[in-house]
Design a protein around this motif. Sequence first.
Motif, PDB file in Angstrom:
ATOM      1  N   LEU A  84     -16.744  44.001  65.464  1.00 50.60           N
ATOM      2  CA  LEU A  84     -16.665  45.419  65.792  1.00 50.60           C
ATOM      3  C   LEU A  84     -17.872  45.869  66.600  1.00 50.60           C
ATOM      4  O   LEU A  84     -17.739  46.587  67.596  1.00 50.60           O
ATOM      5  N   LEU A  85     -19.058  45.444  66.205  1.00 47.90           N
ATOM      6  CA  LEU A  85     -20.274  45.844  66.915  1.00 47.90           C
ATOM      7  C   LEU A  85     -20.328  45.269  68.328  1.00 47.90           C
ATOM      8  O   LEU A  85     -20.768  45.940  69.263  1.00 47.90           O
ATOM      9  N   ILE A  86     -19.858  44.036  68.499  1.00 46.15           N
ATOM     10  CA  ILE A  86     -19.826  43.443  69.838  1.00 46.15           C
ATOM     11  C   ILE A  86     -18.820  44.166  70.723  1.00 46.15           C
ATOM     12  O   ILE A  86     -19.118  44.513  71.873  1.00 46.15           O
ATOM     13  N   ILE A  87     -17.640  44.440  70.188  1.00 42.81           N
ATOM     14  CA  ILE A  87     -16.614  45.176  70.952  1.00 42.81           C
ATOM     15  C   ILE A  87     -17.117  46.573  71.286  1.00 42.81           C
ATOM     16  O   ILE A  87     -16.970  47.039  72.424  1.00 42.81           O
ATOM     17  N   LEU A  88     -17.727  47.238  70.318  1.00 47.04           N
ATOM     18  CA  LEU A  88     -18.268  48.577  70.549  1.00 47.04           C
ATOM     19  C   LEU A  88     -19.348  48.552  71.630  1.00 47.04           C
ATOM     20  O   LEU A  88     -19.394  49.421  72.494  1.00 47.04           O
ATOM     21  N   LEU A  89     -20.206  47.541  71.603  1.00 44.64           N
ATOM     22  CA  LEU A  89     -21.261  47.412  72.604  1.00 44.64           C
ATOM     23  C   LEU A  89     -20.664  47.278  74.006  1.00 44.64           C
ATOM     24  O   LEU A  89     -21.119  47.934  74.946  1.00 44.64           O
ATOM     25  N   LEU A  90     -19.637  46.457  74.131  1.00 47.63           N
ATOM     26  CA  LEU A  90     -18.988  46.281  75.432  1.00 47.63           C
ATOM     27  C   LEU A  90     -18.338  47.582  75.907  1.00 47.63           C
ATOM     28  O   LEU A  90     -18.471  47.963  77.074  1.00 47.63           O
ATOM     29  N   ILE A  91     -17.660  48.271  75.000  1.00 43.76           N
ATOM     30  CA  ILE A  91     -16.991  49.528  75.358  1.00 43.76           C
ATOM     31  C   ILE A  91     -18.012  50.597  75.740  1.00 43.76           C
ATOM     32  O   ILE A  91     -17.841  51.294  76.747  1.00 43.76           O
ATOM     33  N   ILE A 122     -18.310  52.508  79.278  1.00 45.06           N
ATOM     34  CA  ILE A 122     -18.284  53.971  79.373  1.00 45.06           C
ATOM     35  C   ILE A 122     -19.557  54.485  80.034  1.00 45.06           C
ATOM     36  O   ILE A 122     -19.523  55.397  80.863  1.00 45.06           O
ATOM     37  N   GLY A 123     -20.690  53.878  79.665  1.00 47.21           N
ATOM     38  CA  GLY A 123     -21.969  54.277  80.257  1.00 47.21           C
ATOM     39  C   GLY A 123     -21.989  54.100  81.758  1.00 47.21           C
ATOM     40  O   GLY A 123     -22.485  54.962  82.493  1.00 47.21           O
ATOM     41  N   LYS A 124     -21.429  52.991  82.226  1.00 47.83           N
ATOM     42  CA  LYS A 124     -21.371  52.742  83.675  1.00 47.83           C
ATOM     43  C   LYS A 124     -20.402  53.703  84.355  1.00 47.83           C
ATOM     44  O   LYS A 124     -20.691  54.236  85.423  1.00 47.83           O
ATOM     45  N   LEU A 125     -19.242  53.909  83.741  1.00 50.20           N
ATOM     46  CA  LEU A 125     -18.236  54.792  84.346  1.00 50.20           C
ATOM     47  C   LEU A 125     -18.718  56.239  84.435  1.00 50.20           C
ATOM     48  O   LEU A 125     -18.430  56.934  85.407  1.00 50.20           O
ATOM     49  N   LEU A 126     -19.461  56.687  83.430  1.00 52.22           N
ATOM     50  CA  LEU A 126     -19.907  58.083  83.388  1.00 52.22           C
ATOM     51  C   LEU A 126     -21.359  58.260  83.834  1.00 52.22           C
ATOM     52  O   LEU A 126     -21.902  59.354  83.723  1.00 52.22           O
ATOM     53  N   ASN A 127     -21.970  57.181  84.319  1.00 50.23           N
ATOM     54  CA  ASN A 127     -23.373  57.209  84.762  1.00 50.23           C
ATOM     55  C   ASN A 127     -24.305  57.768  83.682  1.00 50.23           C
ATOM     56  O   ASN A 127     -25.129  58.640  83.941  1.00 50.23           O
ATOM     57  N   LEU A 128     -24.161  57.256  82.457  1.00 51.51           N
ATOM     58  CA  LEU A 128     -24.994  57.706  81.356  1.00 51.51           C
ATOM     59  C   LEU A 128     -26.349  57.000  81.407  1.00 51.51           C
ATOM     60  O   LEU A 128     -26.443  55.847  81.833  1.00 51.51           O
ATOM     61  N   ASN A 129     -27.381  57.696  80.939  1.00 51.17           N
ATOM     62  CA  ASN A 129     -28.695  57.048  80.873  1.00 51.17           C
ATOM     63  C   ASN A 129     -28.803  56.266  79.564  1.00 51.17           C
ATOM     64  O   ASN A 129     -27.911  56.299  78.720  1.00 51.17           O
ATOM     65  N   GLU A 130     -29.947  55.591  79.399  1.00 48.99           N
ATOM     66  CA  GLU A 130     -30.138  54.714  78.242  1.00 48.99           C
ATOM     67  C   GLU A 130     -30.066  55.472  76.913  1.00 48.99           C
ATOM     68  O   GLU A 130     -29.504  54.985  75.943  1.00 48.99           O
ATOM     69  N   VAL A 131     -30.643  56.660  76.875  1.00 47.49           N
ATOM     70  CA  VAL A 131     -30.636  57.448  75.637  1.00 47.49           C
ATOM     71  C   VAL A 131     -29.208  57.835  75.259  1.00 47.49           C
ATOM     72  O   VAL A 131     -28.812  57.752  74.095  1.00 47.49           O
ATOM     73  N   GLU A 132     -28.419  58.236  76.233  1.00 44.14           N
ATOM     74  CA  GLU A 132     -27.024  58.610  75.957  1.00 44.14           C
ATOM     75  C   GLU A 132     -26.216  57.407  75.488  1.00 44.14           C
ATOM     76  O   GLU A 132     -25.414  57.516  74.556  1.00 44.14           O
ATOM     77  N   ILE A 133     -26.449  56.261  76.100  1.00 46.76           N
ATOM     78  CA  ILE A 133     -25.732  55.045  75.695  1.00 46.76           C
ATOM     79  C   ILE A 133     -26.094  54.672  74.256  1.00 46.76           C
ATOM     80  O   ILE A 133     -25.227  54.385  73.433  1.00 46.76           O
ATOM     81  N   LEU A 134     -27.395  54.694  73.951  1.00 46.20           N
ATOM     82  CA  LEU A 134     -27.826  54.358  72.592  1.00 46.20           C
ATOM     83  C   LEU A 134     -27.319  55.370  71.569  1.00 46.20           C
ATOM     84  O   LEU A 134     -26.997  55.020  70.438  1.00 46.20           O
ATOM     85  N   SER A 135     -27.227  56.638  71.977  1.00 51.98           N
ATOM     86  CA  SER A 135     -26.724  57.671  71.061  1.00 51.98           C
ATOM     87  C   SER A 135     -25.261  57.433  70.716  1.00 51.98           C
ATOM     88  O   SER A 135     -24.825  57.722  69.608  1.00 51.98           O
ATOM     89  N   ILE A 136     -24.511  56.917  71.650  1.00 52.06           N
ATOM     90  CA  ILE A 136     -23.106  56.607  71.383  1.00 52.06           C
ATOM     91  C   ILE A 136     -23.003  55.361  70.513  1.00 52.06           C
ATOM     92  O   ILE A 136     -22.237  55.306  69.563  1.00 52.06           O
ATOM     93  N   TYR A 137     -23.793  54.344  70.835  1.00 52.22           N
ATOM     94  CA  TYR A 137     -23.692  53.072  70.126  1.00 52.22           C
ATOM     95  C   TYR A 137     -24.188  53.167  68.683  1.00 52.22           C
ATOM     96  O   TYR A 137     -23.574  52.645  67.772  1.00 52.22           O
ATOM     97  N   TYR A 138     -25.320  53.838  68.507  1.00 52.03           N
ATOM     98  CA  TYR A 138     -25.910  53.903  67.175  1.00 52.03           C
ATOM     99  C   TYR A 138     -25.375  55.124  66.447  1.00 52.03           C
ATOM    100  O   TYR A 138     -25.699  56.245  66.763  1.00 52.03           O
ATOM    101  N   SER A 139     -24.554  54.895  65.430  1.00 46.83           N
ATOM    102  CA  SER A 139     -23.825  55.983  64.770  1.00 46.83           C
ATOM    103  C   SER A 139     -24.557  56.612  63.595  1.00 46.83           C
ATOM    104  O   SER A 139     -24.030  57.512  62.970  1.00 46.83           O
ATOM    105  N   ASN A 140     -25.740  56.127  63.257  1.00 43.31           N
ATOM    106  CA  ASN A 140     -26.432  56.591  62.054  1.00 43.31           C
ATOM    107  C   ASN A 140     -25.515  56.384  60.839  1.00 43.31           C
ATOM    108  O   ASN A 140     -25.270  57.283  60.046  1.00 43.31           O
ATOM    109  N   SER A 141     -25.026  55.180  60.743  1.00 42.37           N
ATOM    110  CA  SER A 141     -24.009  54.856  59.746  1.00 42.37           C
ATOM    111  C   SER A 141     -24.457  55.056  58.313  1.00 42.37           C
ATOM    112  O   SER A 141     -23.634  55.299  57.443  1.00 42.37           O
ATOM    113  N   GLY A 142     -25.738  54.955  58.040  1.00 42.97           N
ATOM    114  CA  GLY A 142     -26.212  55.146  56.670  1.00 42.97           C
ATOM    115  C   GLY A 142     -25.875  56.516  56.130  1.00 42.97           C
ATOM    116  O   GLY A 142     -25.504  56.666  54.966  1.00 42.97           O
ATOM    117  N   ASN A 143     -26.003  57.528  56.979  1.00 39.67           N
ATOM    118  CA  ASN A 143     -25.683  58.887  56.548  1.00 39.67           C
ATOM    119  C   ASN A 143     -24.190  59.164  56.560  1.00 39.67           C
ATOM    120  O   ASN A 143     -23.734  60.102  55.916  1.00 39.67           O
TER     121      ASN A 143
END
Length: 153
Positions: free
Chosen positions: A70-77, A81-102
């Motif tokens: 799941l994490l590998i597939i999510l990383l690829l997706i 999305i980051g490339k298609l929408l021209n997202l910066n690194e912070v935006e990409i990391l914000s999407i990838y890292y879900s703060n799953s503990g909370n």
Amino acid sequence: MEQIAKLFLMIFMGYAVVKLGLLTDEDSKVLSTLVLYLIVPSVILNAFQVDYTQEKVNGLKLAGIASLLLLIILLLIVNLIGKLLNLNEVEILSIYYSNSGNLIVPIVTFMLGEKWVFYACVFMGLQTFFSGHIAKMYSATRKDSIQKNFFQH
């Protein structure tokens, strides 16, 4: 349905406490810190206080494989999305890292019961590992390869 209603009731109660002025922004930072560094680790430690059977070990293996895939597939997706929408690194990391503990612990506890937090902790651990290395890749100031940054630690 009852569990979902309880979860939304808790969300509404949190919203009401802030709107009534009982908590401030500074209070939420303190509560977030407590949750992140005290409550979530305590819940994880508590989740692993079980009798280990072959069934549970097999379940952990399955949870690990499913989480990794799941994490590998999510990383690829997310990268696509980051490339298609021209997202910066912070935006990409914000999407990838879900703060799953909370998110995962309360949802799994309410929806499936406390015994399932044991398996959810595998995802949280792997996501923390991946997220730390992904953040390092994006924050590297030198032009090293992704593989070198990912496997450096």
